[in-house]
Design a protein around this motif. Structure first.
Motif, short mmCIF file in Angstrom:
data_model
loop_
_atom_site.label_atom_id
_atom_site.label_comp_id
_atom_site.label_asym_id
_atom_site.label_seq_id
_atom_site.Cartn_x
_atom_site.Cartn_y
_atom_site.Cartn_z
N PRO A 103 0.81 -1.23 0.00
CA PRO A 103 0.00 0.00 0.00
C PRO A 103 0.84 1.27 0.00
CG PRO A 103 -0.86 -1.58 1.58
CD PRO A 103 0.45 -2.12 1.11
N PHE A 104 2.00 1.23 0.64
CA PHE A 104 2.85 2.42 0.66
C PHE A 104 3.44 2.71 -0.72
CE2 PHE A 104 2.90 1.12 5.14
CZ PHE A 104 2.54 2.32 5.74
N ALA A 105 3.66 1.66 -1.51
CA ALA A 105 4.11 1.86 -2.88
C ALA A 105 3.02 2.55 -3.69
CB ALA A 105 4.49 0.53 -3.52
N ALA A 106 1.77 2.14 -3.48
CA ALA A 106 0.64 2.79 -4.16
C ALA A 106 0.51 4.24 -3.72
CB ALA A 106 -0.64 2.02 -3.88
N LEU A 107 0.72 4.49 -2.43
CA LEU A 107 0.66 5.86 -1.93
C LEU A 107 1.74 6.73 -2.58
CD1 LEU A 107 -0.40 8.01 0.04
CD2 LEU A 107 1.20 7.11 1.75
N ALA A 108 2.95 6.19 -2.68
CA ALA A 108 4.04 6.94 -3.31
C ALA A 108 3.73 7.23 -4.77
CB ALA A 108 5.35 6.14 -3.19
N TRP A 109 3.16 6.26 -5.48
CA TRP A 109 2.79 6.47 -6.88
C TRP A 109 1.69 7.53 -6.99
CZ3 TRP A 109 4.70 6.09 -11.42
CH2 TRP A 109 3.89 6.05 -12.55
N ASN A 110 0.72 7.48 -6.09
CA ASN A 110 -0.34 8.49 -6.08
C ASN A 110 0.24 9.89 -5.89
OD1 ASN A 110 -2.40 6.71 -6.49
ND2 ASN A 110 -3.13 6.69 -4.38
N VAL A 111 1.14 10.02 -4.92
CA VAL A 111 1.74 11.32 -4.64
C VAL A 111 2.49 11.83 -5.86
CG1 VAL A 111 3.46 12.55 -3.25
CG2 VAL A 111 1.90 10.93 -2.15
N LEU A 112 3.23 10.95 -6.52
CA LEU A 112 3.99 11.35 -7.70
C LEU A 112 3.07 11.82 -8.81
CD1 LEU A 112 6.61 11.53 -9.33
CD2 LEU A 112 6.30 9.12 -9.96
N ILE A 113 1.99 11.09 -9.08
CA ILE A 113 1.07 11.46 -10.16
C ILE A 113 0.34 12.76 -9.84
CG2 ILE A 113 -0.99 10.78 -11.42
CD1 ILE A 113 1.54 9.31 -12.26
N VAL A 114 -0.11 12.91 -8.61
CA VAL A 114 -0.78 14.16 -8.24
C VAL A 114 0.18 15.33 -8.35
CG1 VAL A 114 -1.98 15.40 -6.40
CG2 VAL A 114 -2.43 12.98 -6.74
N TYR A 115 1.42 15.12 -7.93
CA TYR A 115 2.43 16.18 -8.02
C TYR A 115 2.65 16.60 -9.47
CZ TYR A 115 7.05 18.40 -7.85
OH TYR A 115 8.10 19.26 -8.00
N LEU A 116 2.66 15.61 -10.38
CA LEU A 116 2.90 15.90 -11.79
C LEU A 116 1.69 16.52 -12.48
CD1 LEU A 116 4.85 12.68 -12.87
CD2 LEU A 116 5.79 14.96 -12.49
N THR A 117 0.50 16.19 -12.01
CA THR A 117 -0.71 16.70 -12.68
C THR A 117 -1.23 17.99 -12.05
OG1 THR A 117 -2.03 15.18 -11.31
CG2 THR A 117 -1.46 14.45 -13.53
N LEU A 118 -0.96 18.22 -10.77
CA LEU A 118 -1.36 19.47 -10.15
C LEU A 118 -0.50 20.62 -10.66
CD1 LEU A 118 -2.02 18.78 -6.35
CD2 LEU A 118 -3.68 19.46 -8.07
N GLY A 119 -1.02 21.82 -10.58
CA GLY A 119 -0.24 22.97 -10.98
C GLY A 119 -0.58 24.19 -10.16
N PHE A 120 -0.71 24.00 -8.85
CA PHE A 120 -1.15 25.10 -8.00
C PHE A 120 -0.18 26.27 -8.05
CE2 PHE A 120 -2.06 27.06 -3.77
CZ PHE A 120 -3.36 27.39 -4.04
N ARG A 121 1.12 25.97 -8.17
CA ARG A 121 2.10 27.06 -8.20
C ARG A 121 2.82 27.16 -9.54
NH1 ARG A 121 6.28 27.53 -3.67
NH2 ARG A 121 6.53 29.46 -4.82
N ARG A 122 2.35 26.41 -10.53
CA ARG A 122 3.06 26.39 -11.81
C ARG A 122 2.99 27.73 -12.52
NH1 ARG A 122 0.67 21.86 -14.51
NH2 ARG A 122 1.68 20.75 -12.81
N TYR A 123 1.85 28.42 -12.38
CA TYR A 123 1.69 29.70 -13.04
C TYR A 123 1.56 30.85 -12.04
CZ TYR A 123 0.55 26.59 -16.91
OH TYR A 123 0.59 25.62 -17.86
#
Length: 316
Positions: free
Chosen positions: A74-94
């Motif tokens: 489950p922790f591997a799935a959590l790490a993958w989730n965090v990575l994908i959300v980090y890559l798809t979110l853009g709260f500070r990108r612009y």
């Protein structure tokens, strides 16, 4: 796991925001350009085929890796989730554009504010006054926040959340990349990307408008939503900006005189279709930028609170 993934990704992004020109985004853009060159024969059906090729090529591996991580730990799935959300979110990108415009206006440097806005929106800002600069910056920030944060939140809550989040961001990009460039305008190839993103974004856009109404001036937001949302050529952009403007008490969507102004990546406002004087709210000003920041943060906290409550409900 969903709440923790989003929270961790938001914290990481505050410390290390992704650049717009990061290698992963550039690879996706290059892949989209290659698929467009392979598939574009001038018909809408070719755009449909290209869209599905790219979306499947990116979402299927994301879903398979998520499934493997769940099987491993489950922790591997959590790490993958965090990575994908980090890559798809853009709260500070612009946000650096918005912050630079806000600081320039606060210090009275109108020319610097115009330069930052032109770099962000690719519009001709030479003839704009302070009110127009403020208005367009607020409009752009509200739409960018929706498409880079709240829309991702919604799709991440779906089954196989990481793959759905990737699908949303890819669909949003293709709706722009296959329609907005000069050589792609009015081509049938990009029509499917626009139509399918409309349906993908329909529920998230309405939820974003509701969030703005709840955390802002509710009555004005609902009134503007009901009476002025259809004044934008892009229905979903109109819903978000009319509700956001009402929540802020600011008139949004006012066009340049006798011109068409692009609003937040995908919409245009026709001066003859708007009754400017009848819209509620004040003219946009540098103070409106600060109000927009507060509105976005309150909406983000509302989303996070709802996610936390939903997580508790699932655990119980």
């Amino acid at each position: 796991m969903t709440f923790i993934s989003i929270l961790c990704a938001l914290l990481i992004e505050q410390l290390k925001p992704l650049r717009v020109d990061n290698p992963i985004y550039l690879q996706v853009q290059n892949l989209a350009e290659k698929i467009e060159s392979w598939c574009n024969a001038g018909k809408a059906k070719h755009g449909r085929m290209g869209w599905w090729i790219l979306v499947i090529a990116l979402t299927l591996p994301t879903a398979l890796i998520y499934w493997l991580c769940l099987r491993i730990n489950p922790f591997a799935a959590l790490a993958w989730n965090v990575l994908i959300v980090y890559l798809t979110l853009g709260f500070r990108r612009y946000s650096h554009y918005f912050t630079s415009i806000q600081l320039a206006l606060s210090s009275g440097d109108e020319d610097a504010a115009k330069a930052h806005l032109a770099e962000w929106t690719h519009l001709d800002t030479s003839g704009m006054d302070i009110s127009e600069i403020s208005r367009i910056a607020v409009e752009r920030s509200l739409i960018a926040t929706h498409r880079n944060v709240f829309g991702v939140f919604f799709w991440f809550l779906m089954p196989v959340g990481p793959a759905c989040a990737v699908m949303y961001r890819v669909a949003e990009y293709l709706a722009r990349a296959w329609n907005e460039p000069e050589h792609m305008k009015n081509e049938e190839f990009g029509q499917y990307a626009t139509k399918i993103f409309y349906w993908i974004d329909w529920i998230p856009a309405h939820l974003t408008a509701i969030a703005f109404a709840v955390v802002g001036n509710f009555e004005d937001a609902v009134y503007s939503w009901r009476n002025y949302a259809d004044r934008w050529s892009d229905e979903l952009v109109g819903i978000i900006l009319s509700a956001g403007g009402g929540a802020l008490g600011v008139r949004l969507g006012e066009p340049e005189a006798k011109a068409m102004v692009l609003n937040a990546d995908a919409s245009a406002v026709d001066v003859d279709s708007l009754d400017i004087e009848s819209q509620p709210g004040a003219e946009a000003s540098p103070r409106s930028l600060q109000s927009a920041v507060g509105l976005v943060w309150r909406a983000l906290l509302l989303w996070m609170l709802l996610l936390l409550l939903l997580s508790f409900a699932v655990w119980l």
